[in-house]
Motif scaffolding. Structure first.
Motif, PDB file in Angstrom:
ATOM      1  N   SER A 401       0.818  -1.210   0.000  1.00  0.00           N
ATOM      2  CA  SER A 401       0.000   0.000   0.000  1.00  0.00           C
ATOM      3  C   SER A 401       0.851   1.258   0.000  1.00  0.00           C
ATOM      4  N   TYR A 402       1.990   1.160   0.634  1.00  0.00           N
ATOM      5  CA  TYR A 402       2.820   2.367   0.766  1.00  0.00           C
ATOM      6  C   TYR A 402       4.162   2.252   0.038  1.00  0.00           C
ATOM      7  N   ARG A 403       4.168   1.344  -0.942  1.00  0.00           N
ATOM      8  CA  ARG A 403       5.420   1.165  -1.683  1.00  0.00           C
ATOM      9  C   ARG A 403       5.825   2.431  -2.422  1.00  0.00           C
ATOM     10  N   ASN A 404       4.858   3.206  -2.872  1.00  0.00           N
ATOM     11  CA  ASN A 404       5.162   4.421  -3.610  1.00  0.00           C
ATOM     12  C   ASN A 404       5.437   5.605  -2.685  1.00  0.00           C
ATOM     13  N   SER A 405       5.249   5.387  -1.400  1.00  0.00           N
ATOM     14  CA  SER A 405       5.487   6.488  -0.435  1.00  0.00           C
ATOM     15  C   SER A 405       6.921   6.406   0.067  1.00  0.00           C
ATOM     16  N   GLN A 406       7.857   6.562  -0.835  1.00  0.00           N
ATOM     17  CA  GLN A 406       9.268   6.452  -0.471  1.00  0.00           C
ATOM     18  C   GLN A 406       9.681   7.521   0.536  1.00  0.00           C
ATOM     19  N   ASP A 407       9.065   8.664   0.401  1.00  0.00           N
ATOM     20  CA  ASP A 407       9.424   9.749   1.326  1.00  0.00           C
ATOM     21  C   ASP A 407       9.052   9.387   2.760  1.00  0.00           C
ATOM     22  N   LEU A 408       7.858   8.795   2.900  1.00  0.00           N
ATOM     23  CA  LEU A 408       7.409   8.411   4.244  1.00  0.00           C
ATOM     24  C   LEU A 408       8.280   7.283   4.794  1.00  0.00           C
ATOM     25  N   ASN A 409       8.598   6.309   3.947  1.00  0.00           N
ATOM     26  CA  ASN A 409       9.462   5.221   4.392  1.00  0.00           C
ATOM     27  C   ASN A 409      10.827   5.735   4.828  1.00  0.00           C
ATOM     28  N   GLU A 410      11.339   6.683   4.068  1.00  0.00           N
ATOM     29  CA  GLU A 410      12.638   7.260   4.414  1.00  0.00           C
ATOM     30  C   GLU A 410      12.547   8.026   5.726  1.00  0.00           C
ATOM     31  N   ALA A 411      11.414   8.717   5.938  1.00  0.00           N
ATOM     32  CA  ALA A 411      11.223   9.467   7.185  1.00  0.00           C
ATOM     33  C   ALA A 411      11.208   8.524   8.383  1.00  0.00           C
ATOM     34  N   ILE A 412      10.481   7.406   8.252  1.00  0.00           N
ATOM     35  CA  ILE A 412      10.403   6.431   9.360  1.00  0.00           C
ATOM     36  C   ILE A 412      11.776   5.823   9.623  1.00  0.00           C
ATOM     37  N   ALA A 426      10.130  19.311  11.940  1.00  0.00           N
ATOM     38  CA  ALA A 426      10.757  20.159  10.917  1.00  0.00           C
ATOM     39  C   ALA A 426      12.021  19.499  10.373  1.00  0.00           C
ATOM     40  N   MET A 427      12.825  18.931  11.279  1.00  0.00           N
ATOM     41  CA  MET A 427      14.070  18.298  10.845  1.00  0.00           C
ATOM     42  C   MET A 427      13.787  17.115   9.918  1.00  0.00           C
ATOM     43  N   VAL A 428      12.775  16.319  10.265  1.00  0.00           N
ATOM     44  CA  VAL A 428      12.478  15.138   9.453  1.00  0.00           C
ATOM     45  C   VAL A 428      11.864  15.553   8.116  1.00  0.00           C
ATOM     46  N   SER A 429      10.968  16.549   8.131  1.00  0.00           N
ATOM     47  CA  SER A 429      10.371  17.009   6.862  1.00  0.00           C
ATOM     48  C   SER A 429      11.430  17.600   5.943  1.00  0.00           C
ATOM     49  N   ASN A 430      12.410  18.297   6.515  1.00  0.00           N
ATOM     50  CA  ASN A 430      13.510  18.828   5.704  1.00  0.00           C
ATOM     51  C   ASN A 430      14.350  17.705   5.123  1.00  0.00           C
ATOM     52  N   HIS A 431      14.521  16.643   5.919  1.00  0.00           N
ATOM     53  CA  HIS A 431      15.342  15.524   5.460  1.00  0.00           C
ATOM     54  C   HIS A 431      14.736  14.870   4.217  1.00  0.00           C
ATOM     55  N   VAL A 432      13.402  14.788   4.168  1.00  0.00           N
ATOM     56  CA  VAL A 432      12.760  14.163   3.012  1.00  0.00           C
ATOM     57  C   VAL A 432      12.267  15.205   2.009  1.00  0.00           C
ATOM     58  N   SER A 433      12.630  16.461   2.266  1.00  0.00           N
ATOM     59  CA  SER A 433      12.325  17.557   1.335  1.00  0.00           C
ATOM     60  C   SER A 433      10.826  17.700   1.067  1.00  0.00           C
ATOM     61  N   LEU A 434      10.034  17.675   2.145  1.00  0.00           N
ATOM     62  CA  LEU A 434       8.593  17.878   2.027  1.00  0.00           C
ATOM     63  C   LEU A 434       8.172  19.070   2.872  1.00  0.00           C
ATOM     64  N   ASN A 435       7.094  19.716   2.395  1.00  0.00           N
ATOM     65  CA  ASN A 435       6.519  20.821   3.153  1.00  0.00           C
ATOM     66  C   ASN A 435       6.147  20.353   4.564  1.00  0.00           C
ATOM     67  N   TYR A 436       6.403  21.189   5.547  1.00  0.00           N
ATOM     68  CA  TYR A 436       6.182  20.858   6.961  1.00  0.00           C
ATOM     69  C   TYR A 436       4.734  20.399   7.194  1.00  0.00           C
ATOM     70  N   ALA A 437       3.751  21.215   6.756  1.00  0.00           N
ATOM     71  CA  ALA A 437       2.341  20.889   7.006  1.00  0.00           C
ATOM     72  C   ALA A 437       1.909  19.658   6.208  1.00  0.00           C
ATOM     73  N   TYR A 438       2.372  19.565   4.961  1.00  0.00           N
ATOM     74  CA  TYR A 438       2.013  18.427   4.126  1.00  0.00           C
ATOM     75  C   TYR A 438       2.565  17.126   4.725  1.00  0.00           C
ATOM     76  N   PHE A 439       3.821  17.177   5.167  1.00  0.00           N
ATOM     77  CA  PHE A 439       4.446  15.990   5.750  1.00  0.00           C
ATOM     78  C   PHE A 439       3.733  15.566   7.027  1.00  0.00           C
ATOM     79  N   SER A 440       3.330  16.564   7.825  1.00  0.00           N
ATOM     80  CA  SER A 440       2.626  16.251   9.081  1.00  0.00           C
ATOM     81  C   SER A 440       1.326  15.495   8.810  1.00  0.00           C
TER      82      SER A 440
END
Length: 526
Positions: A401-412, A426-440
């Motif tokens: 289900s989340y195979r395409n969510s590489q950003d989330l997998n990398e965050a975890i 903020a540090m984790v969202s920056n690490h995966v290069s995603l907007n703070y609110a979107y990543f949350s």
């Protein structure tokens, strides 16, 4: 109700007596008739008859001879004698033989009714008394049995009681074994118990006087003669198509050995799971089992690393290797118990991770906690395999289900590698290069909990392991799991666990000590 027998060589007299009896308020259950003592004796042997109304003078066998023969054969029956005036001497002899009365010919209806009702009442009184005595005897035996069962399981027994109880069955208690019968019934499909049938078979094998039931549930436990053939009962159970495993303790002497024998029977019962092909488990079967072992942690970790893959065959193969009979039969049954416990613990850890994505689905881990809830080790392994494969399916679907969510997998992954460092959203969202609110929002939607809660759970999970398995001070653990202050760590720990970190460590230490003492105690009993 009673049954009557009319004995007279004249048919008209037999028929007349029977017709009068049919008119009485108290009706017999059966009325039999015979033309002489020979016929009467045969009927008395074949049927339950309480009262005989017989003539004295008859061909082949007269009434007096009939009475004497029934006394010789110990047939319990009462007599009313029919005699003429000239037979009074015979009637006196009949009274000496135990007749309840005599009737003069021709028999009058009123005399017959009075005599029959008198004897009837005497029979009912005697039957009631006999029943009461039998019930009292049964109650006394059951009381003795319950006291023995309680003593066997650890209740105190004074010397006087031990001596009296042992004296009542000296031959058995001088040399005996305990026999525990484990009936093999399907889990969740108990069916009708065969305990009564098994007990009856045991009485037939060992003798009712030399076989004493001490417990019926959850397993039938009997005291049997020490010299009995250990294969006789399993063979009889097999012949009776009763699937059951028997365990027999070593020979015991005296009632004082009964509690120890019970503990040995329980140990053999548990160990019978190691030998599913043996129908009578004896002490010799477990004498050579090793008492020291190391759980195969690497193999367990390797098995669970396969969770979430598409190759379920590897998982099945891993379970088979962990529970191979050559391995299990090398060690005490406690090895198998600890192995099951370790797998259940890992199942719980994996379920905690995946549970937010399982919806209403859930693993039935509770059913795996007690190996001995199952008919045998094979049934437990099948149930364990089923739950592991379900967990694997849940993980596999989750990963797909989340195979395409590489950003989330990398965050975890990043969280698990850096939880011990100062870390925020903020540090984790920056690490995966995603907007703070979107990543949350993405994180909470897909993980099932907010970033802060997830990070807290990761840190506290690591903290619990450190507190339980190491000697690091709490303040050191605080820093090792990424908390900036001792206060914030203890507050978070208390909110989740309901206790302080120090209390948790003490609890785990006490648990380890208790388990160690239990193992040592069991080892000394050997």
């Amino acid at each position: 109700m009673i049954s009557l027998l009319i004995v007279d060589d004249q048919k008209n007299i037999r028929d007349g007596l029977q017709a009068m009896l049919r008119q009485f308020p108290l009706q017999p259950e059966h009325i039999y008739s015979a033309a002489n003592g020979v016929e009467a004796l045969q009927l008395l042997r074949e049927h339950s008859i309480q009262l005989v109304i017989t003539d004295i003078r008859m061909p082949d066998m007269d009434g007096l001879t009939l009475m004497a023969r029934t006394r010789e054969e110990q047939l319990t029956v009462d007599y009313l004698i029919i005699s003429g005036y000239g037979d009074f001497a015979y009637a006196q002899k009949a009274i000496e033989l135990g007749a309840k009365g005599y009737l003069l010919k021709p028999v009058k209806r009123e005399d017959l009714q009075t005599s029959v009702e008198h004897v009837w009442q005497e029979i009912r009184t005697r039957q009631a008394l006999s029943h009461n005595i039998e019930q009292l005897s049964l109650l006394a035996r059951e009381t003795d049995r319950k006291e023995l069962s309680m003593y066997m399981q650890g209740a105190a027994g004074d010397e006087v009681w031990l001596g009296e109880t042992e004296h009542r069955n000296t031959e058995l208690w001088s040399s005996y074994r305990l026999c525990l019968l484990r009936e093999e019934r399907r889990i969740n499909l108990p069916g009708a118990s065969s305990a009564h049938t098994m007990e009856s078979i045991a009485y037939r094998i060992f003798g009712r006087q030399e076989c004493l039931r001490l417990q019926s549930r959850p397993h039938l436990i009997l005291a049997v003669p020490a010299g009995a053939d250990p294969e006789a009962l399993p063979a009889a159970l097999k012949a009776g198509q009763i699937p059951a495993t028997a365990v027999l303790t070593g020979p015991q002497q005296g009632l004082k050995a009964l509690p120890h024998a019970y503990m040995e029977a329980q140990e053999l019962y548990k160990s019978s799971y190691l030998f599913p092909d043996i129908r009578c488990v004896l002490p010799m079967h477990i004498e050579g089992l090793e008492q020291q072992w190391q759980l195969p942690h690497e193999e367990l970790y390797a098995l669970f690393r396969q969770i979430g893959t598409s190759n379920s065959g590897i998982i099945i193969e891993g379970i088979s290797e962990l529970f191979h009979k050559d391995v299990l039969q090398r060690y005490s049954i406690r090895y198998t118990e600890r192995l099951c416990g370790a797998i259940v613990q890992m199942l719980e850890e994996y379920e905690r991770v995946i549970s937010p994505y399982m919806g209403e689905e859930a693993l039935d881990i509770e059913s795996l906690r007690n190996l001995f809830d199952y008919p045998g080790i094979r049934d437990y392994i099948q149930a364990l395999q089923h739950q592991l494969l379900r967990l694997n399916q849940f993980y596999y679907e989750f990963k797909c289900s989340y195979r395409n969510s590489q950003d989330l997998n990398e965050a975890i992954r990043y969280i698990h590698e850096n939880y011990h460092k100062p870390l925020d959203l903020a540090m984790v969202s920056n690490h995966v290069s995603l907007n703070y609110a979107y990543f949350s929002n993405l994180f909470k939607k897909n993980v099932g909990k907010g970033f802060a809660e997830y990070l807290r759970d990761v840190r506290l999970d690591k903290a619990r392991r450190l507190l339980a398995d190491t000697e690091y001070k709490v303040v050191e653990v605080t820093a090792m799991v990424g908390y900036e202050s001792y206060k914030s760590f203890t507050r978070a720990f208390r909110e989740v666990m309901g206790m302080q970190p120090t209390e948790y460590r003490q609890m785990m230490r006490h648990k380890e000590v208790r388990e160690g003492e239990s193992r040592n105690h069991a080892s000394h009993l050997k």
